[in-house]
Design a protein around this motif. Structure first.
Motif, PDB file in Angstrom:
ATOM      1  N   ASP A  18      -6.841  17.856 101.943  1.00 47.64           N
ATOM      2  CA  ASP A  18      -6.790  16.584 102.665  1.00 47.64           C
ATOM      3  C   ASP A  18      -6.072  16.754 103.992  1.00 47.64           C
ATOM      4  O   ASP A  18      -6.416  16.148 104.984  1.00 47.64           O
ATOM      5  N   ARG A  19      -5.051  17.625 103.990  1.00 41.70           N
ATOM      6  CA  ARG A  19      -4.274  17.851 105.210  1.00 41.70           C
ATOM      7  C   ARG A  19      -5.186  18.407 106.309  1.00 41.70           C
ATOM      8  O   ARG A  19      -5.102  18.014 107.456  1.00 41.70           O
TER       9      ARG A  19
ATOM     10  N   ASN B 222      -7.652  15.918 107.928  1.00 41.42           N
ATOM     11  CA  ASN B 222      -7.061  14.942 108.824  1.00 41.42           C
ATOM     12  C   ASN B 222      -6.515  15.549 110.100  1.00 41.42           C
ATOM     13  O   ASN B 222      -5.741  14.915 110.801  1.00 41.42           O
TER      14      ASN B 222
ATOM     15  N   GLU C 262      -6.022  16.371 113.749  1.00 39.54           N
ATOM     16  CA  GLU C 262      -6.410  15.701 114.982  1.00 39.54           C
ATOM     17  C   GLU C 262      -7.266  16.647 115.815  1.00 39.54           C
ATOM     18  O   GLU C 262      -6.962  17.830 115.956  1.00 39.54           O
TER      19      GLU C 262
ATOM     20  N   ARG D  14       1.762  21.293 115.503  1.00 39.57           N
ATOM     21  CA  ARG D  14       1.260  20.104 114.818  1.00 39.57           C
ATOM     22  C   ARG D  14       2.308  19.598 113.834  1.00 39.57           C
ATOM     23  O   ARG D  14       3.125  20.346 113.340  1.00 39.57           O
ATOM     24  N   ARG D  15       2.214  18.316 113.545  1.00 39.05           N
ATOM     25  CA  ARG D  15       3.057  17.708 112.522  1.00 39.05           C
ATOM     26  C   ARG D  15       2.429  18.002 111.157  1.00 39.05           C
ATOM     27  O   ARG D  15       1.263  18.381 111.082  1.00 39.05           O
TER      28      ARG D  15
ATOM     29  N   ASP E 250       1.190  16.040 109.122  1.00 40.02           N
ATOM     30  CA  ASP E 250      -0.005  15.222 108.899  1.00 40.02           C
ATOM     31  C   ASP E 250      -1.211  15.696 109.718  1.00 40.02           C
ATOM     32  O   ASP E 250      -2.288  15.127 109.629  1.00 40.02           O
TER      33      ASP E 250
ATOM     34  N   SER F  99      -1.427  15.886 113.122  1.00 40.66           N
ATOM     35  CA  SER F  99      -1.491  15.395 114.503  1.00 40.66           C
ATOM     36  C   SER F  99      -0.811  16.387 115.445  1.00 40.66           C
ATOM     37  O   SER F  99       0.129  17.084 115.067  1.00 40.66           O
TER      38      SER F  99
END
Length: 175
Positions: free
Chosen positions: A45-46, A49, A51, A138-139, A141, A143
């Motif tokens: 899932d990471r 998502n 970006e 990146r973070r 999540d 992004s």
């Protein structure tokens, strides 16, 4: 770098192979050993998502690539002819010699040296973008962290550190 790879990674394996015929057995064993180390990981899932990085040239379409070449070459070459019909990932996979050959193909009489310099500039700028895209922070999540956000986070951490030092200095007064 695997230009087409969109997942984040932090492991590098360097396999040294010899071009000599006398070392073919060693090279074969090295490749046989290293090949399974590049494992495709099921997407999580990471990773779904993440970006989209608009500055990653491997993700560009042909029109974006043409406009980038026009900007870097400052109109000194025909960008459409230079890029041809390649997408970003195809263009990123071109060798350095291919950049020079494409630039030289557009040279007028006595203009070869200037075209070679443009080919070199395009090649170096392209690899700068590729390396930047692959090393962009990146973070958790997925992004992208911009340099401004990174600087802001550094300042906040520094402010917290100063506050802690003040608290400890105040405590030291009472002892």
């Amino acid at each position: 770098f695997d230009i087409g790879c969109s997942r984040l990674c932090s492991t590098v394996v360097i396999a040294n192979c010899s071009p000599l015929v006398s070392d073919i057995s060693h090279t074969k064993n090295t490749v046989k050993y290293a090949a399974p180390l590049r494992v495709a990981v099921a997407s999580s899932d990471r990773q779904k998502n993440l970006e989209l990085d608009v500055f990653d040239p491997a993700l560009w379409n042909n029109d974006t690539m043409v406009s980038w070449v026009e900007g870097v070459a400052a109109g000194k070459i025909d960008a459409k002819l230079f890029v041809n019909s390649l997408t970003g990932v195809q263009f990123c996979a071109l060798s350095e010699n291919e950049f020079y050959a494409r630039a030289e193909a557009q040279a007028q009489l006595g203009d070869e040296e200037a075209m070679m310099e443009i080919g070199k500039t395009l090649y170096l700028e392209m690899w700068t973008l590729i390396v930047d895209a692959k090393t962009r922070k990146r973070r958790p999540d997925g992004s992208i962290i911009t340099p401004e956000q990174e600087e802001e986070e550094r300042k906040r951490a520094e402010e917290k550190k100063i506050e802690k030092l003040k608290v400890w200095a105040e405590r030291e007064k009472h002892f």
